[in-house]
Design a protein around this motif. Structure first.
Motif, PDB file in Angstrom:
ATOM      1  N   ALA A 197       0.833  -1.202   0.000  1.00 55.62           N
ATOM      2  CA  ALA A 197       0.000   0.000   0.000  1.00 55.62           C
ATOM      3  C   ALA A 197       0.869   1.253   0.000  1.00 55.62           C
ATOM      4  N   ASN A 254       2.360   1.696  -3.478  1.00 56.40           N
ATOM      5  CA  ASN A 254       1.357   2.220  -4.405  1.00 56.40           C
ATOM      6  C   ASN A 254       1.062   3.694  -4.141  1.00 56.40           C
ATOM      7  N   LEU A 255       1.013   4.069  -2.856  1.00 51.54           N
ATOM      8  CA  LEU A 255       0.791   5.468  -2.520  1.00 51.54           C
ATOM      9  C   LEU A 255       1.927   6.325  -3.067  1.00 51.54           C
ATOM     10  N   ASP A 310       1.632   6.486  -6.978  1.00 53.84           N
ATOM     11  CA  ASP A 310       0.533   7.366  -7.367  1.00 53.84           C
ATOM     12  C   ASP A 310       0.875   8.824  -7.081  1.00 53.84           C
ATOM     13  N   GLY A 311       1.501   9.071  -5.925  1.00 54.94           N
ATOM     14  CA  GLY A 311       1.839  10.438  -5.563  1.00 54.94           C
ATOM     15  C   GLY A 311       2.805  11.074  -6.534  1.00 54.94           C
ATOM     16  N   SER A 344      -4.438  -1.553  -1.880  1.00 53.08           N
ATOM     17  CA  SER A 344      -4.131  -0.652  -2.994  1.00 53.08           C
ATOM     18  C   SER A 344      -5.318   0.239  -3.331  1.00 53.08           C
ATOM     19  N   VAL A 356      -5.688   3.213  -0.809  1.00 50.63           N
ATOM     20  CA  VAL A 356      -4.789   4.370  -0.899  1.00 50.63           C
ATOM     21  C   VAL A 356      -4.961   5.141  -2.196  1.00 50.63           C
ATOM     22  N   ILE A 394      -6.029   8.704  -1.935  1.00 47.97           N
ATOM     23  CA  ILE A 394      -5.253   9.535  -1.020  1.00 47.97           C
ATOM     24  C   ILE A 394      -4.164  10.320  -1.743  1.00 47.97           C
ATOM     25  N   ALA A 395      -3.499   9.669  -2.696  1.00 48.45           N
ATOM     26  CA  ALA A 395      -2.369  10.306  -3.373  1.00 48.45           C
ATOM     27  C   ALA A 395      -2.738  11.630  -4.039  1.00 48.45           C
ATOM     28  N   PHE A 455       7.549  11.551  -1.648  1.00 45.10           N
ATOM     29  CA  PHE A 455       7.007  10.309  -2.203  1.00 45.10           C
ATOM     30  C   PHE A 455       8.142   9.363  -2.590  1.00 45.10           C
TER      31      PHE A 455
END
Length: 457
Positions: free
Chosen positions: A271, A274-275, A278-279, A394, A397, A400-401, A421
């Protein structure tokens, strides 16, 4: 596996699972990994991966579904803005499309493990065709409204959530354990190629007619349904007469995931990865938009990354076969972290392209190794539930990003935001590297023995 928003990634785009050695698997007769049945498609068709007809049919169907859904998804925010006239409402409609996935992911995995997966894929394809057809017809007639668009998209995402675990678990049933690394690498390349083709095709079709991208969604599910009909091999074991209730079946999948030390770690670490991914992706895209970069130039970043991932998918089978999977995954994540940090210290368009490619070059290898090992030692009866349980982290989150990136960019600046990140990505890589259950994962030739050893235990 690492999810990214605009960059094409594994599908198949989540960092899913990696399970530790055989001693990490809960010692229960219900969940112990088992060898393939003697009459399974993996045994009968597994001499070579590319001579395995059920595998090729499933791959073809999923490719069609991915391209069709990608083309339709590209048009969603454009159509949403056209029918509402509001950027805010267009964003809300696009967000609603994710609700279906969040709601049904766990039950989807349970159902895919309890029913005939071939029939489930066919049913999902039929419902998908009906949903995209309803949008195409009403939009062509000028009657499409915002509420219908939002509700239909939510239903379509729910259908995709059922289709995904059924197809992924079916792959495990028709592919030999020692071939899973190569099979998963091919799936990585398939996803990257589908993502690469979807955006330009979606733009072309949308320019001709707003309804045409939805027609692509129809055709994608049509291909998926036809290929599933052509699969004659069983895609799961016959249902047991002693199956638990729906809630009990979901709980069994959760217990299995929580009972495996690496999965307990992975739910958190993946997670975080992935965050971070994505961020970085959202942060770069928002920065380029704020800098008034031409849309085509922004799209070219995605194109470069897509080509890089396809090349990485070609290389992945060789790497997975030659090196122990645990150490290989950690080593391949290091360039990803360095690429993210590299984007934090550059403010140049060409630099973003280069570092984006560095960040994603070896992700297909990571995904192929971890997904292949996970499938190899997870019980056949728990394949879909394991996938859906781990996928929840996944999905959780994913929203959230953008929030963090949208707040941090104007508040803290581009370098600090992307650097934070990137640091999270490197820290997550270190967490995997120090985990004993990761370091013990060997080459594909050892995966089946891990499963058999666990079953014997």
């Amino acid at each position: 596996m690492p999810r990214t928003r605009r960059m094409p990634t594994a599908t198949d785009t989540t960092m899913k699972v990696d399970i530790g050695s055989s001693t990490d698997v809960p010692e229960t007769t219900d969940t112990a990994p088992t060898a393939l049945p003697a009459d399974s498609a993996a045994v009968r068709h597994g001499a070579t991966l590319w001579g395995n007809a059920p595998y090729l049919l499933l791959m073809t169907g999923k490719t069609g579904q991915l391209v069709g859904a990608g083309v339709a998804a590209f048009a969603v925010p454009l159509v949403a803005f056209a029918v509402t006239g509001s950027v805010f409402l267009a964003g809300v409609i696009t967000a609603v499309a994710e609700v279906g996935v969040l709601v049904v992911t766990l039950p989807a995995g349970m159902i895919a493990d309890r029913v005939d997966r071939r029939r489930l894929i066919i049913v999902c394809s039929a419902i998908g065709i009906a949903l995209w057809a309803s949008l195409a017809i009403t939009d062509a007639a000028g009657a499409l409204g915002g509420w219908q668009l939002a509700a239909t998209l939510a239903a379509a995402s729910a259908v995709a959530a059922f289709y995904g675990p059924a197809e992924t678990a079916s792959i495990r049933f028709v592919v030999r354990p020692e071939q899973l690394g190569s099979a998963m690498a091919a799936m990585q390349g398939r996803s990257a190629a589908a993502s690469l083709a979807a955006a330009p095709l979606g733009g072309l079709l949308y320019g001709l007619s707003r309804a045409l991208p939805f027609v692509a969604g129809i055709l994608g599910y049509l291909v998926a349904g036809i290929t599933a009909l052509a699969v004659r091999a069983p895609l799961n074991d016959p249902p047991s007469s002693e199956q638990a209730s729906g809630a009990g079946s979901i709980a069994e999948g959760i217990r299995f995931v929580l009972g495996v030390p690496f999965l307990r770690l992975g739910v958190v670490v993946f997670a975080a990865i992935n965050l971070a991914f994505d961020g970085v992706v959202v942060g770069v895209n928002l920065h380029l938009v704020a800098a008034h970069t031409a849309p085509l130039a922004i799209a070219m970043v995605d194109v470069a990354v897509g080509i890089t991932m396809i090349a990485g998918s070609v290389l992945a089978p060789t790497l997975v076969k030659r090196f122990p999977t645990g150490w290989l995954a950690v080593a391949c994540l290091i360039p990803s972290g360095l690429g993210a940090v590299g984007m934090a210290v550059t403010d140049d368009y060409a630099g973003y392209i280069v570092w984006s490619c560095v960040m994603t070059a070896f992700i297909p290898t990571v995904n192929a190794g971890l997904l292949g090992y996970a499938a190899a030692i997870t019980p056949l009866s728990l394949q879909a539930r394991m996938s859906s349980v781990v996928m929840i982290s996944s999905l959780a989150v994913a929203p959230i990003a953008p929030v963090i990136a949208g707040w941090a960019l104007p508040t803290l600046g581009v370098p600090f935001t992307l650097g934070a990140f990137g640091a999270l990505l490197l820290a997550s890589t270190v967490a995997l590297g120090v985990a004993r259950s990761v370091r013990r994962i060997g080459r594909p030739g050892t995966w089946e023995s891990d499963a058999l050893t666990a079953a014997a235990g």
